[in-house]
Design a protein around this motif. Structure first.
Motif, PDB file in Angstrom:
ATOM      1  N   ARG A  94       3.731  68.129  30.286  1.00 36.81           N
ATOM      2  CA  ARG A  94       5.086  67.950  29.498  1.00 36.81           C
ATOM      3  C   ARG A  94       6.124  67.878  29.526  1.00 36.81           C
ATOM      4  NH1 ARG A  94       8.473  71.559  26.768  1.00 36.81           N
ATOM      5  NH2 ARG A  94       8.296  71.901  24.058  1.00 36.81           N
ATOM      6  N   GLN A  95       6.860  67.896  30.737  1.00 39.73           N
ATOM      7  CA  GLN A  95       8.275  67.120  30.864  1.00 39.73           C
ATOM      8  C   GLN A  95       8.107  66.077  31.246  1.00 39.73           C
ATOM      9  OE1 GLN A  95       8.773  70.397  34.215  1.00 39.73           O
ATOM     10  NE2 GLN A  95      10.667  70.841  33.327  1.00 39.73           N
ATOM     11  N   ALA A  97       6.492  64.205  29.801  1.00 38.65           N
ATOM     12  CA  ALA A  97       5.683  63.583  28.182  1.00 38.65           C
ATOM     13  C   ALA A  97       7.348  63.498  27.656  1.00 38.65           C
ATOM     14  CB  ALA A  97       4.897  64.007  28.231  1.00 38.65           C
ATOM     15  N   ILE A  98       7.868  64.411  27.677  1.00 42.58           N
ATOM     16  CA  ILE A  98       9.110  64.993  27.870  1.00 42.58           C
ATOM     17  C   ILE A  98      10.077  63.500  27.037  1.00 42.58           C
ATOM     18  CG2 ILE A  98      10.999  65.932  26.123  1.00 42.58           C
ATOM     19  CD1 ILE A  98       9.021  68.521  26.143  1.00 42.58           C
ATOM     20  N   ARG A  99      10.557  63.891  28.088  1.00 41.12           N
ATOM     21  CA  ARG A  99      10.988  62.585  29.341  1.00 41.12           C
ATOM     22  C   ARG A  99      11.036  61.351  28.933  1.00 41.12           C
ATOM     23  NH1 ARG A  99      13.241  60.097  33.596  1.00 41.12           N
ATOM     24  NH2 ARG A  99      15.066  60.787  34.738  1.00 41.12           N
ATOM     25  N   LEU A 101       9.059  59.637  26.615  1.00 43.25           N
ATOM     26  CA  LEU A 101       9.716  59.331  24.963  1.00 43.25           C
ATOM     27  C   LEU A 101      10.576  59.342  24.771  1.00 43.25           C
ATOM     28  CD1 LEU A 101       7.897  58.954  21.966  1.00 43.25           C
ATOM     29  CD2 LEU A 101       8.513  61.999  21.349  1.00 43.25           C
ATOM     30  N   ILE A 102      11.878  60.470  24.466  1.00 45.27           N
ATOM     31  CA  ILE A 102      13.298  59.974  24.453  1.00 45.27           C
ATOM     32  C   ILE A 102      14.029  59.534  25.766  1.00 45.27           C
ATOM     33  CG2 ILE A 102      15.185  61.124  24.877  1.00 45.27           C
ATOM     34  CD1 ILE A 102      13.206  64.335  24.322  1.00 45.27           C
ATOM     35  N   HIS A 123      17.991  62.474  27.817  1.00 40.58           N
ATOM     36  CA  HIS A 123      16.298  63.224  28.248  1.00 40.58           C
ATOM     37  C   HIS A 123      16.470  64.131  29.404  1.00 40.58           C
ATOM     38  CE1 HIS A 123      17.397  59.410  30.225  1.00 40.58           C
ATOM     39  NE2 HIS A 123      16.547  59.642  31.481  1.00 40.58           N
ATOM     40  N   ILE A 126      17.100  67.674  27.820  1.00 39.09           N
ATOM     41  CA  ILE A 126      16.099  67.490  26.773  1.00 39.09           C
ATOM     42  C   ILE A 126      14.760  68.239  27.273  1.00 39.09           C
ATOM     43  CG2 ILE A 126      14.744  67.401  24.396  1.00 39.09           C
ATOM     44  CD1 ILE A 126      17.154  66.252  23.517  1.00 39.09           C
ATOM     45  N   ALA A 127      14.480  67.334  28.471  1.00 35.91           N
ATOM     46  CA  ALA A 127      12.960  67.530  28.886  1.00 35.91           C
ATOM     47  C   ALA A 127      13.598  68.768  29.955  1.00 35.91           C
ATOM     48  CB  ALA A 127      12.419  66.507  29.808  1.00 35.91           C
ATOM     49  N   LYS A 128      14.113  69.105  30.852  1.00 34.72           N
ATOM     50  CA  LYS A 128      14.916  70.535  30.954  1.00 34.72           C
ATOM     51  C   LYS A 128      14.416  69.722  32.899  1.00 34.72           C
ATOM     52  CE  LYS A 128      14.096  74.502  28.586  1.00 34.72           C
ATOM     53  NZ  LYS A 128      13.766  74.018  27.249  1.00 34.72           N
TER      54      LYS A 128
END
Length: 137
Positions: A94-95, A97-99, A101-102, A123, A126-128
């Protein structure tokens, strides 16, 4: 080995991104050649959307593999930068993917790090996740 959680300089991170881009371009040329050869793809036609998905999958696989297995792409190893979760653990899918994408959507916001209290990219916030500088061996 982490000596402390120092954030790499913006210049070092940008140089690392440039190096990663060069490696990815080479990988994408090879991937495109393989796709075109195996499927007789000429650049247009009904296979065009499949080709685009395939190329995005190659990019995603590159980053996911390296970020999840050691936290470093080939370029990050060269520049002694490691990607970790904000809590220090290995990155989740998940991290990643978020990183990814952003980061892809916020290319103009890379200079966010100049104003961030810890020098982190948007990014990463947001992705922590966070980038840390490794000690010299």
């Amino acid at each position: 080995m982490l000596t402390s959680l120092h954030t790499p300089s913006l210049l070092r991170r940008l140089a690392c991104m440039l190096y990663d881009a060069l490696l990815l371009i080479a990988m994408l040329f090879i991937a495109a050649f393989a796709f075109s050869t195996l499927l007789s793809f000429k650049g247009t036609g009904p296979l065009a959307p499949l080709f685009q998905i395939y190329m995005l999958s190659v990019i995603t696989a590159y980053y996911f593999y390296f970020w999840r297995n050691g936290g470093q792409t080939l370029a990050m190893k060269t520049w002694r930068i490691k990607l970790i979760s904000a809590n220090g653990a290995a990155l989740s899918y998940r991290q990643c993917a978020i990183r990814l994408l952003i980061a892809g959507l916020s290319l103009p916001l890379f200079f966010w790090a100049l104003f961030d209290r810890d020098g982190q990219f948007l990014h990463d916030r947001i992705a922590k996740t966070r980038l840390v500088l490794l000690e010299k061996n």
